[in-house]
Design a protein around this motif. Structure first.
Motif, PDB file in Angstrom:
ATOM      1  N   ALA A  18       0.828  -1.206   0.000  1.00 39.25           N
ATOM      2  CA  ALA A  18       0.000   0.000   0.000  1.00 39.25           C
ATOM      3  C   ALA A  18       0.861   1.254   0.000  1.00 39.25           C
ATOM      4  O   ALA A  18       0.571   2.228  -0.714  1.00 39.25           O
ATOM      5  CB  ALA A  18      -0.931  -0.013   1.208  1.00 39.25           C
ATOM      6  N   GLU A  19       1.934   1.234   0.790  1.00 42.21           N
ATOM      7  CA  GLU A  19       2.845   2.378   0.824  1.00 42.21           C
ATOM      8  C   GLU A  19       3.542   2.575  -0.514  1.00 42.21           C
ATOM      9  O   GLU A  19       3.759   3.707  -0.963  1.00 42.21           O
ATOM     10  CB  GLU A  19       3.887   2.169   1.934  1.00 42.21           C
ATOM     11  N   LYS A  20       3.848   1.453  -1.183  1.00 45.51           N
ATOM     12  CA  LYS A  20       4.497   1.523  -2.497  1.00 45.51           C
ATOM     13  C   LYS A  20       3.556   2.152  -3.522  1.00 45.51           C
ATOM     14  O   LYS A  20       3.961   3.018  -4.305  1.00 45.51           O
ATOM     15  CB  LYS A  20       4.904   0.114  -2.943  1.00 45.51           C
ATOM     16  N   MET A  21       2.283   1.709  -3.513  1.00 48.00           N
ATOM     17  CA  MET A  21       1.299   2.268  -4.437  1.00 48.00           C
ATOM     18  C   MET A  21       1.071   3.752  -4.155  1.00 48.00           C
ATOM     19  O   MET A  21       0.939   4.551  -5.080  1.00 48.00           O
ATOM     20  CB  MET A  21      -0.020   1.493  -4.318  1.00 48.00           C
ATOM     21  N   LYS A  22       1.022   4.090  -2.893  1.00 52.12           N
ATOM     22  CA  LYS A  22       0.860   5.492  -2.506  1.00 52.12           C
ATOM     23  C   LYS A  22       2.023   6.323  -3.037  1.00 52.12           C
ATOM     24  O   LYS A  22       1.828   7.442  -3.550  1.00 52.12           O
ATOM     25  CB  LYS A  22       0.784   5.593  -0.983  1.00 52.12           C
ATOM     26  N   PHE A  23       3.206   5.783  -2.950  1.00 51.74           N
ATOM     27  CA  PHE A  23       4.395   6.472  -3.456  1.00 51.74           C
ATOM     28  C   PHE A  23       4.309   6.661  -4.974  1.00 51.74           C
ATOM     29  O   PHE A  23       4.613   7.736  -5.496  1.00 51.74           O
ATOM     30  CB  PHE A  23       5.647   5.669  -3.093  1.00 51.74           C
ATOM     31  N   LEU A  24       3.863   5.598  -5.690  1.00 50.72           N
ATOM     32  CA  LEU A  24       3.759   5.677  -7.143  1.00 50.72           C
ATOM     33  C   LEU A  24       2.719   6.714  -7.572  1.00 50.72           C
ATOM     34  O   LEU A  24       2.931   7.461  -8.533  1.00 50.72           O
ATOM     35  CB  LEU A  24       3.407   4.299  -7.725  1.00 50.72           C
ATOM     36  N   VAL A  25       1.588   6.737  -6.858  1.00 49.67           N
ATOM     37  CA  VAL A  25       0.544   7.716  -7.165  1.00 49.67           C
ATOM     38  C   VAL A  25       1.072   9.127  -6.968  1.00 49.67           C
ATOM     39  O   VAL A  25       0.873  10.020  -7.806  1.00 49.67           O
ATOM     40  CB  VAL A  25      -0.711   7.469  -6.287  1.00 49.67           C
ATOM     41  N   GLU A  26       1.761   9.342  -5.858  1.00 49.29           N
ATOM     42  CA  GLU A  26       2.340  10.657  -5.591  1.00 49.29           C
ATOM     43  C   GLU A  26       3.364  11.031  -6.655  1.00 49.29           C
ATOM     44  O   GLU A  26       3.446  12.190  -7.093  1.00 49.29           O
ATOM     45  CB  GLU A  26       2.989  10.666  -4.206  1.00 49.29           C
ATOM     46  N   LYS A  27       4.125  10.027  -7.084  1.00 46.38           N
ATOM     47  CA  LYS A  27       5.138  10.261  -8.115  1.00 46.38           C
ATOM     48  C   LYS A  27       4.478  10.676  -9.428  1.00 46.38           C
ATOM     49  O   LYS A  27       4.944  11.606 -10.108  1.00 46.38           O
ATOM     50  CB  LYS A  27       5.971   8.994  -8.311  1.00 46.38           C
ATOM     51  N   GLU A  28       3.390   9.975  -9.795  1.00 50.21           N
ATOM     52  CA  GLU A  28       2.676  10.303 -11.025  1.00 50.21           C
ATOM     53  C   GLU A  28       2.064  11.696 -10.948  1.00 50.21           C
ATOM     54  O   GLU A  28       2.063  12.452 -11.933  1.00 50.21           O
ATOM     55  CB  GLU A  28       1.588   9.253 -11.293  1.00 50.21           C
ATOM     56  N   LYS A  29       1.532  12.033  -9.785  1.00 48.05           N
ATOM     57  CA  LYS A  29       0.968  13.369  -9.604  1.00 48.05           C
ATOM     58  C   LYS A  29       2.038  14.438  -9.795  1.00 48.05           C
ATOM     59  O   LYS A  29       1.819  15.456 -10.448  1.00 48.05           O
ATOM     60  CB  LYS A  29       0.347  13.489  -8.209  1.00 48.05           C
ATOM     61  N   LEU A  30       3.193  14.186  -9.208  1.00 52.52           N
ATOM     62  CA  LEU A  30       4.289  15.144  -9.339  1.00 52.52           C
ATOM     63  C   LEU A  30       4.767  15.251 -10.786  1.00 52.52           C
ATOM     64  O   LEU A  30       5.085  16.342 -11.267  1.00 52.52           O
ATOM     65  CB  LEU A  30       5.458  14.725  -8.429  1.00 52.52           C
ATOM     66  N   GLU A  31       4.801  14.098 -11.490  1.00 54.94           N
ATOM     67  CA  GLU A  31       5.220  14.110 -12.892  1.00 54.94           C
ATOM     68  C   GLU A  31       4.226  14.872 -13.753  1.00 54.94           C
ATOM     69  O   GLU A  31       4.600  15.647 -14.640  1.00 54.94           O
ATOM     70  CB  GLU A  31       5.371  12.666 -13.390  1.00 54.94           C
ATOM     71  N   ALA A  32       2.915  14.638 -13.485  1.00 52.83           N
ATOM     72  CA  ALA A  32       1.878  15.360 -14.229  1.00 52.83           C
ATOM     73  C   ALA A  32       1.986  16.860 -13.972  1.00 52.83           C
ATOM     74  O   ALA A  32       1.850  17.674 -14.895  1.00 52.83           O
ATOM     75  CB  ALA A  32       0.494  14.839 -13.836  1.00 52.83           C
ATOM     76  N   GLU A  33       2.229  17.217 -12.730  1.00 51.41           N
ATOM     77  CA  GLU A  33       2.381  18.624 -12.383  1.00 51.41           C
ATOM     78  C   GLU A  33       3.601  19.225 -13.082  1.00 51.41           C
ATOM     79  O   GLU A  33       3.563  20.359 -13.576  1.00 51.41           O
ATOM     80  CB  GLU A  33       2.507  18.768 -10.864  1.00 51.41           C
ATOM     81  N   ARG A  34       4.669  18.440 -13.137  1.00 50.09           N
ATOM     82  CA  ARG A  34       5.877  18.912 -13.819  1.00 50.09           C
ATOM     83  C   ARG A  34       5.613  19.161 -15.308  1.00 50.09           C
ATOM     84  O   ARG A  34       6.018  20.191 -15.860  1.00 50.09           O
ATOM     85  CB  ARG A  34       7.000  17.875 -13.667  1.00 50.09           C
ATOM     86  N   LYS A  35       4.905  18.211 -15.949  1.00 54.40           N
ATOM     87  CA  LYS A  35       4.598  18.367 -17.366  1.00 54.40           C
ATOM     88  C   LYS A  35       3.683  19.566 -17.602  1.00 54.40           C
ATOM     89  O   LYS A  35       3.817  20.281 -18.598  1.00 54.40           O
ATOM     90  CB  LYS A  35       3.953  17.090 -17.900  1.00 54.40           C
TER      91      LYS A  35
END
Length: 285
Positions: free
Chosen positions: A206-223
Motif C-alpha cells: 500500500a505504501e508503495k502504491m501510494k508512493f507511485l501515485v504521488e510520483k505520477e501526480k508530481l510528474e503530471a504537475e511537472r509536465k
C-alpha cells in the motif's frame, strides 16, 4: 617407701630452655603447614569466615593472612559474568492479547566488590539462581504482558530497553550491577508470525502504491508546468515577430546564403503576409 629424688630447680630451667626451641620450631611448622597465607587474585575479593561467621570486611587482591583452622576465605569474582536463560531455561509469558511468547536472553552482570560479603551472607554463592533468574523472569513477564503479539514481534529494541530499566533497579537493590541484557530470540506461534508478515507485506504494498501515485501526480504537475512554460515562451516569441524583424532576418539570410557555398538556394519573395523562405536542396550531381 623411698621417695623419688627431687630435681633441682636449676636443672628444670635448663631442661625447659633445651626443649623450647624444638617446640617453637614445631609450632612454626604447624602454622605454615596449616596455610595461614591466602592470595586473592585480581578480579576477586575474599569473604573471611571465622568459625563459619562471615566478616563484612572483604579481603582485597593480594596476600592476606588468616588464622589457620579458625578462619577460612571464600573467593568471589567481581568480574563481568554472563547468565543464559535459553533452551530449557527460557522464559514463557503471555502477551496482552493472550498468546504465549517464548523469550531467550543473556544477562551480563557483576557483583559490587564492597558488597560481596553481604551477598554471601544473604544468598551464598548460588546468587544467580536465587537473585538473577527470578528477577529476569518477573521483568520479562511484566513487559510482555503490556504488549500485544504484533508489538512483541516488531519492537525488540523497546522490549530490551524496558527490561534494562526494570532489571537494573531490582538487581541494584541486591548489590548486583547490570551491564547488558541481550535478547537472543523471541518466538511467537507460527500462525501469528504468518499473519503479521502478511499484514506487513500488505502495508508495504500500500505504501508503495501510494508512493507511485504521488510520483505520477508530481510528474503530471511537472509536465503541466513545462507545457505552460513552453506556451508562455511561444506567446512571447510570437509577440516579437514584427514585420520589421522578419524583413531584417530575411536580409540577413540572403547575405548568409550569398557568402556560402550553396548557390542553388531559391529565395521566394515574401508578400505582405511574410511568407517564409523556401530552401531547395542542391540538385546538381
Amino acid at each position: 617407701m623411698d621417695k623419688f629424688p627431687e630435681i633441682p630447680e636449676k636443672e628444670k630451667v635448663s631442661s625447659f630452655f633445651k626443649i623450647f626451641p624444638v617446640i617453637f620450631i614445631f609450632l612454626i611448622l604447624l602454622f605454615l603447614l596449616a596455610s595461614p597465607f591466602v592470595i586473592i587474585p585480581s578480579g576477586y575479593v575474599g569473604v573471611k569466615l571465622t568459625l563459619g561467621k562471615a566478616d563484612k570486611d572483604e579481603l582485597h587482591p593480594g596476600l592476606n593472612i588468616v588464622i589457620p583452622v579458625v578462619q577460612k576465605v571464600v573467593k568471589m569474582s567481581v568480574r563481568t559474568h554472563s547468565y543464559d536463560l535459553r533452551g530449557a531455561n527460557s522464559i514463557n509469558s503471555l502477551s496482552k492479547d493472550g498468546l504465549t511468547i517464548n523469550t531467550e536472553l543473556t544477562v551480563l552482570y557483576k557483583i559490587m566488590a564492597d558488597k560481596a560479603a553481604e551477598i554471601y551472607i544473604e544468598y551464598g554463592l548460588d546468587y544467580e539462581e536465587k537473585i538473577i533468574k527470578p528477577v529476569i523472569r518477573s521483568a520479562v513477564r511484566d513487559v510482555i504482558a503490556k504488549l500485544d503479539s504484533s508489538q512483541v514481534y516488531q519492537e525488540r529494541d523497546l522490549i530490551q530497553k524496558k527490561l534494562m530499566e526494570k532489571v537494573s533497579k531490582e538487581l541494584e537493590k541486591r548489590y548486583i550491577l547490570l551491564d547488558e541484557i541481550l535478547i537472543r530470540d523471541i518466538t511467537l506461534p507460527k500462525r501469528v508470525v504468518e499473519a503479521i508478515e502478511q499484514k506487513r507485506r500488505a502495508y508495504e504494498e500500500a505504501e508503495k502504491m501510494k508512493f507511485l501515485v504521488e510520483k505520477e501526480k508530481l510528474e503530471a504537475e511537472r509536465k503541466r508546468v513545462e507545457a505552460k512554460g513552453i506556451a508562455d515562451a511561444n506567446k512571447i516569441i510570437a509577440g516579437s515577430l514584427t514585420k520589421e524583424y522578419l524583413q531584417w532576418k530575411f536580409i540577413e539570410n540572403i547575405k548568409s546564403y550569398a557568402e556560402g557555398d550553396n548557390n542553388t538556394v531559391i529565395l521566394i519573395p515574401y508578400d505582405t503576409e511574410m511568407t517564409p523562405i523556401i530552401n531547395l536542396p542542391n540538385m546538381k550531381k
